[in-house]
Motif scaffolding. Structure first.
Motif, mmCIF file in Angstrom:
data_model
loop_
_atom_site.group_PDB
_atom_site.id
_atom_site.type_symbol
_atom_site.label_atom_id
_atom_site.label_comp_id
_atom_site.label_asym_id
_atom_site.label_seq_id
_atom_site.Cartn_x
_atom_site.Cartn_y
_atom_site.Cartn_z
ATOM 1 N N PRO A 157 0.817 -1.222 0.000
ATOM 2 C CA PRO A 157 0.000 0.000 0.000
ATOM 3 C C PRO A 157 0.847 1.267 0.000
ATOM 4 N N ARG A 158 2.004 1.207 0.665
ATOM 5 C CA ARG A 158 2.964 2.318 0.635
ATOM 6 C C ARG A 158 4.203 1.794 -0.086
ATOM 7 N N PRO A 159 4.221 1.859 -1.413
ATOM 8 C CA PRO A 159 5.256 1.173 -2.195
ATOM 9 C C PRO A 159 6.655 1.728 -1.949
ATOM 10 N N PRO A 204 14.552 4.798 -6.249
ATOM 11 C CA PRO A 204 13.478 4.789 -5.253
ATOM 12 C C PRO A 204 12.129 5.075 -5.891
ATOM 13 N N VAL A 205 11.078 4.677 -5.199
ATOM 14 C CA VAL A 205 9.739 5.103 -5.592
ATOM 15 C C VAL A 205 9.625 6.588 -5.236
ATOM 16 N N PRO A 206 9.216 7.439 -6.166
ATOM 17 C CA PRO A 206 9.131 8.877 -5.852
ATOM 18 C C PRO A 206 8.303 9.127 -4.606
ATOM 19 N N GLY A 207 8.892 9.841 -3.670
ATOM 20 C CA GLY A 207 8.191 10.190 -2.444
ATOM 21 C C GLY A 207 8.295 9.174 -1.327
ATOM 22 N N GLN A 208 8.973 8.044 -1.547
ATOM 23 C CA GLN A 208 9.055 7.060 -0.475
ATOM 24 C C GLN A 208 9.868 7.634 0.689
ATOM 25 N N SER A 209 9.533 7.187 1.897
ATOM 26 C CA SER A 209 10.144 7.745 3.097
ATOM 27 C C SER A 209 10.774 6.641 3.936
ATOM 28 N N VAL A 210 11.506 7.047 4.965
ATOM 29 C CA VAL A 210 12.085 6.091 5.904
ATOM 30 C C VAL A 210 10.976 5.277 6.563
ATOM 31 N N GLU A 211 9.870 5.936 6.888
ATOM 32 C CA GLU A 211 8.763 5.222 7.519
ATOM 33 C C GLU A 211 8.132 4.214 6.564
ATOM 34 N N ASP A 212 8.064 4.532 5.272
ATOM 35 C CA ASP A 212 7.542 3.571 4.298
ATOM 36 C C ASP A 212 8.399 2.310 4.269
ATOM 37 N N VAL A 213 9.714 2.478 4.363
ATOM 38 C CA VAL A 213 10.612 1.319 4.378
ATOM 39 C C VAL A 213 10.388 0.495 5.643
ATOM 40 N N LEU A 232 19.294 19.324 -7.330
ATOM 41 C CA LEU A 232 20.022 19.241 -8.599
ATOM 42 C C LEU A 232 19.812 17.889 -9.270
ATOM 43 N N GLY A 233 19.515 16.877 -8.475
ATOM 44 C CA GLY A 233 19.223 15.551 -9.026
ATOM 45 C C GLY A 233 17.772 15.359 -9.370
ATOM 46 N N ALA A 234 17.002 16.437 -9.451
ATOM 47 C CA ALA A 234 15.575 16.382 -9.801
ATOM 48 C C ALA A 234 14.793 15.507 -8.828
ATOM 49 N N GLY A 235 15.100 15.651 -7.538
ATOM 50 C CA GLY A 235 14.351 14.938 -6.509
ATOM 51 C C GLY A 235 14.989 13.651 -6.040
ATOM 52 N N ARG A 236 16.100 13.257 -6.661
ATOM 53 C CA ARG A 236 16.802 12.046 -6.248
ATOM 54 C C ARG A 236 18.190 12.419 -5.714
ATOM 55 N N PHE A 237 18.609 11.709 -4.668
ATOM 56 C CA PHE A 237 19.952 11.913 -4.143
ATOM 57 C C PHE A 237 20.850 10.818 -4.698
ATOM 58 N N ASP A 238 21.937 11.204 -5.335
ATOM 59 C CA ASP A 238 22.853 10.268 -5.969
ATOM 60 C C ASP A 238 23.732 9.604 -4.913
ATOM 61 N N GLY A 239 23.610 8.286 -4.781
ATOM 62 C CA GLY A 239 24.403 7.559 -3.793
ATOM 63 C C GLY A 239 25.887 7.596 -4.049
ATOM 64 N N ALA A 240 26.299 7.973 -5.260
ATOM 65 C CA ALA A 240 27.730 8.067 -5.543
ATOM 66 C C ALA A 240 28.408 9.083 -4.634
ATOM 67 N N TRP A 241 27.662 10.101 -4.179
ATOM 68 C CA TRP A 241 28.255 11.081 -3.260
ATOM 69 C C TRP A 241 28.549 10.442 -1.910
ATOM 70 N N LEU A 242 27.732 9.520 -1.479
ATOM 71 C CA LEU A 242 28.009 8.811 -0.234
ATOM 72 C C LEU A 242 29.250 7.937 -0.377
ATOM 73 N N VAL A 243 29.353 7.267 -1.526
ATOM 74 C CA VAL A 243 30.535 6.437 -1.772
ATOM 75 C C VAL A 243 31.789 7.305 -1.815
ATOM 76 N N GLN A 244 31.663 8.494 -2.399
ATOM 77 C CA GLN A 244 32.794 9.423 -2.445
ATOM 78 C C GLN A 244 33.250 9.795 -1.035
ATOM 79 N N GLY A 266 14.958 12.212 -2.452
ATOM 80 C CA GLY A 266 15.486 13.401 -1.807
ATOM 81 C C GLY A 266 14.943 13.615 -0.405
ATOM 82 N N GLY A 267 13.648 13.444 -0.221
ATOM 83 C CA GLY A 267 13.058 13.609 1.106
ATOM 84 C C GLY A 267 13.528 12.544 2.077
ATOM 85 N N GLU A 268 13.682 11.335 1.578
ATOM 86 C CA GLU A 268 14.176 10.234 2.403
ATOM 87 C C GLU A 268 15.585 10.545 2.923
ATOM 88 N N MET A 269 16.450 10.997 2.028
ATOM 89 C CA MET A 269 17.818 11.314 2.417
ATOM 90 C C MET A 269 17.856 12.496 3.378
#
Length: 742
Positions: free
Chosen positions: A58-60, A124-133, A216-228, A272-275
């Motif tokens: 229900p909360r994908p 990610p599914v657009p808008g998914q949150s930590v609570e959804d996970v 800048l990622g149009a709503g997505r956070f690029d995990g490559a920055w975390l790896v960096q 982006g909101g999740e991060m």
């Protein structure tokens, strides 16, 4: 001539190594591109089948539950509790928990446990949150439990790194779904420790940079920055050692290097909101360890609500999650051991001396040692009473058997620990916390300024196309993208490398030029390490200087002369004090409740708590005795939950007041036949001695317990009846009156 020959030999070898090195790097680029084209890229070394998709909830969310298919000849036992391994979504793709045969998944399968894996898709599914996970993980565990109705216990869950705090948050809201929880390299107290990453948020002005990156990622956070960020922690390895090791061992290192690079280059994205929630509430805000978070429907996320044993595995060689960050939540939540016992929580922690962060999940030696022992003794750990314990996996003495066989080289030892020992590892620093509180307040201010002044303009400018261009030109991706079969010179290098393999002429180990090469490499590595140490020290000094300033302290609403804690301790509230008083009062009332079974378990708890330490042999004896009563039979569920509740409760009473708990044993035996009480005492003596010779204080505890059972048997023994004297007859044949008849 000798030097000329050595130089010639070294030159040929070096040229061949360069070609072979370049070819392996070409294969890395090809592997990277192939990996990205997969719908669900992962690095699992085990076959699996999808059981449940988070996209259908229900909360994908972009998570999924996979059943691991055991290899031929390694069957699983349906009566054993299932294991669920949850991989971290911290920039890399899934699969690290099953990266090698000797891994967390491999250890669980070797012990016969059904095994499941929770992975995720790159986007990610657009808008998914930590609570959804959290909701998804709860749904996955319900599914696993439904698939194993005959399991002896609830699913054991392993959370790696970021997945660990996600799992623990879920367990705090739905504690009834979880069996034992293993946290491997999981940060939970983000202001603790001495690793340089904890200063990053303060030195960059807070989480506004996270919001900017997501926009800048149009709503997505690029995990490559975390790896960096991970790579920046160890420049010697990133810039030199990893590449040099491949070059120096080019004949054998290729498969291992490519296998690791498949994982390291599998960058994924977060919403982006999740991060933003992760950075604001956890990394900078540090709200998890003091129960300051709540779900959207008002449920408080309090780690003290977890009712499963929590096993924390961390390492002093981990510069991402040092032991202080892995264990600091214990001192954040609990004032003393009575607090732990009052919340009926069992915490077992184990530390490694040197293994790095990824080695906790990847290293085959750790998989064969710690993870195998955790899996082998998971049911016994689930029975352990409330309290804090320290585990150590030691080498087995030659000739000593474990589990009745000689196939294990290690022995797990668990001893009683406490909040004070954990505090000695964490070393809480109120002055440091005041600086981090100031940094958190500055972060809130800067984030508000960004959202009000810059964010509308950035979002208007950023498009999916511009975000894609930024991803392509990320420094980490460029290295993978620029050298593969798409490069015009790739075919030439591949052909030359193949020729070098066929005519390989490796240099001899005593070649002087090779020795000089090794010395130069060591010098470069040491120089980079020294630079890193200087850089990290500068980070710490700069952070302390900035956020110790009175102006910064004032922004956080603090006074430089104020000594009150900057974070509320959950144990200081009137509600908590009332709760603890009620808990202790209830335990005191239950001291006199029970019968023979409760008395036996209470007596064994007294003896074993006197021992203070147990190893795998004691666990094996206890389990062999317990298993026949707990093993489920067709048509009958396992009694493990009832047995666990009974053992933990009696141990809790003993921990509360051992003298009072012992004194009540004769009372518990009041309605027990004397013969049964004596037989029970014999069983207790036998069990107490099975783990080896008893120490003097253990023997004293055992004798005290046996004396109490003897006292109880005497109480319950029937009193001999006094025989009345037959009444005498008179000369006329009449009975004389008895003394009572007058």
């Amino acid at each position: 001539m000798q030097w000329f020959g050595a130089a010639s030999e070294y030159a040929v070898d070096a040229c061949q190594r360069v070609l072979l090195y370049g070819d392996i790097r070409r294969q890395r680029g090809n592997q990277y591109r192939t990996h990205l084209q997969e719908r669900a890229p992962n690095v699992l070394n085990f076959a699996g089948e999808l059981v449940m998709s988070g996209l259908d909830l229900p909360r994908p969310v972009n998570y999924g539950l996979v059943r691991i298919l055991p290899a031929e000849g390694v069957p699983t036992d349906p009566a054993k509790r299932p294991f669920v391994i949850v991989d971290p979504r911290a920039g890399h793709g899934p699969g690290i928990g099953g990266f090698k045969p000797d891994s967390e998944i491999g250890a669980a399968l070797q012990e016969g446990h059904p095994c499941y894996f929770v992975g995720f898709l790159p986007d990610p599914v657009p808008g998914q949150s930590v609570e959804d996970v959290m909701h998804a993980e709860a749904a996955f565990l319900r599914k696993v439990a439904a698939l194993h109705p005959d399991s002896i216990g609830k699913p054991a869950v392993i959370g790696n790194c970021q997945a660990g705090w996600q799992v623990l948050m879920t367990a705090a809201v739905w504690p009834e779904l979880f069996g034992p929880i293993i946290l491997a390299g999981t940060p939970l107290s983000y202001w603790a420790g001495d690793n340089p990453m904890r200063y990053g948020g303060g030195l960059t002005g807070g989480s506004w940079l996270t919001a900017l990156t997501s926009d800048l990622g149009a709503g997505r956070f690029d995990g490559a920055w975390l790896v960096q960020n991970f790579e920046n922690l160890d420049p010697a390895n990133t810039l030199w050692k990893k590449q040099y090791d491949l070059y120096a061992k080019v004949d054998t290192e290729g498969p291992r290097y490519l296998g690791f690079e498949k994982y390291w280059g599998g960058h994924v994205f977060l919403d982006g909101g999740e991060m933003q929630t992760i950075v604001d509430d956890l990394f900078i805000g540090n709200k998890l360890a003091t129960a300051e978070l709540s779900t959207s429907d008002g449920v408080r996320i309090d780690l003290r609500n977890v009712r499963s044993p929590i096993i924390v595995f961390c390492s002093y060689g981990d510069n991402i999650t040092p032991p202080a960050q892995a264990l600091g939540w214990i001192t954040d939540l609990y004032r003393d051991d009575e607090d732990v016992v009052g919340h009926d929580q069992t915490i077992v922690f184990a530390t490694h001396d040197s293994i790095g962060h990824l080695g906790i999940f990847v290293s085959g030696s750790v998989g064969r040692k710690e993870h195998r022992q955790f899996a082998a003794h998971i049911d016994i750990i689930d029975l352990m009473p409330a309290g804090i314990y320290r585990a150590e996996v030691a080498d087995r003495v030659p000739g000593e058997t474990v589990n009745g066989a000689d196939d294990s080289s290690y022995l797990m030892k668990i001893r009683r620990s406490g909040v004070e020992e954990v505090r000695g590892i964490v070393k809480p620093d109120p002055a440091s916390e005041r600086r981090f509180a100031a940094a958190a307040r500055v972060s809130e201010i800067n984030l508000a300024l960004y959202r009000n002044l810059l964010q509308p303009w950035v979002r208007a400018w950023a498009t999916p196309h511009s975000a894609r261009m930024m991803e392509m030109f990320h420094p980490l991706r460029v290295g993978y993208e620029t050298w593969s079969d798409r490069h015009p010179w790739a075919g030439i290098v591949a052909a030359a490398a193949e020729n070098a393999r066929e005519n390989r002429r490796p240099v001899s180990a005593d070649n002087p030029f090779l020795q000089v090469q090794e010395q130069i490499s060591d010098g470069i590595e040491q120089s980079l390490d020294a630079w890193r140490d200087q850089r990290d020290a500068l980070y710490a000094r700069t952070f302390d200087a900035i956020y110790s300033a009175p102006a910064m302290q004032a922004l956080a609403g603090q006074s430089t002369n104020d000594t009150t804690p900057v974070r509320p301790h959950p144990g200081d509230t009137p509600e908590h004090r009332a709760f603890m008083a009620a808990q202790m009062s209830r335990l005191d009332e239950e001291m006199a409740q029970g019968g023979l079974v409760e008395a036996m378990i209470r007596a064994l708890c007294v003896v074993f708590l006197a021992r203070g330490e147990a190893d795998g042999r004691h666990f094996d004896h206890a389990w062999e005795l317990s298993r026949p009563q707990l093993q489920p039979t067709p048509g009958q569920p396992s009694r493990f939950a009832d047995f666990r509740r009974l053992i933990r409760h009696q141990a809790l009473l003993v921990r509360r007041d051992g003298a009072a708990a012992l004194a009540q044993i004769p009372h518990l035996l009041r309605d027990v036949p004397a013969r049964s009480a004596r037989e029970a005492a014999a069983v207790i003596a036998d069990l107490a001695r099975r783990g080896g010779p008893l120490a003097e204080h253990e023997q004293a505890s055992l004798q005290q317990v046996l004396a109490l059972f003897s006292q109880g048997a005497e109480r319950s023994a029937p009193k001999p009846r006094s025989r009345r004297k037959a009444p005498s007859r008179t000369s006329k044949g009449k009975r004389s009156p008895s003394p009572a008849s007058g």
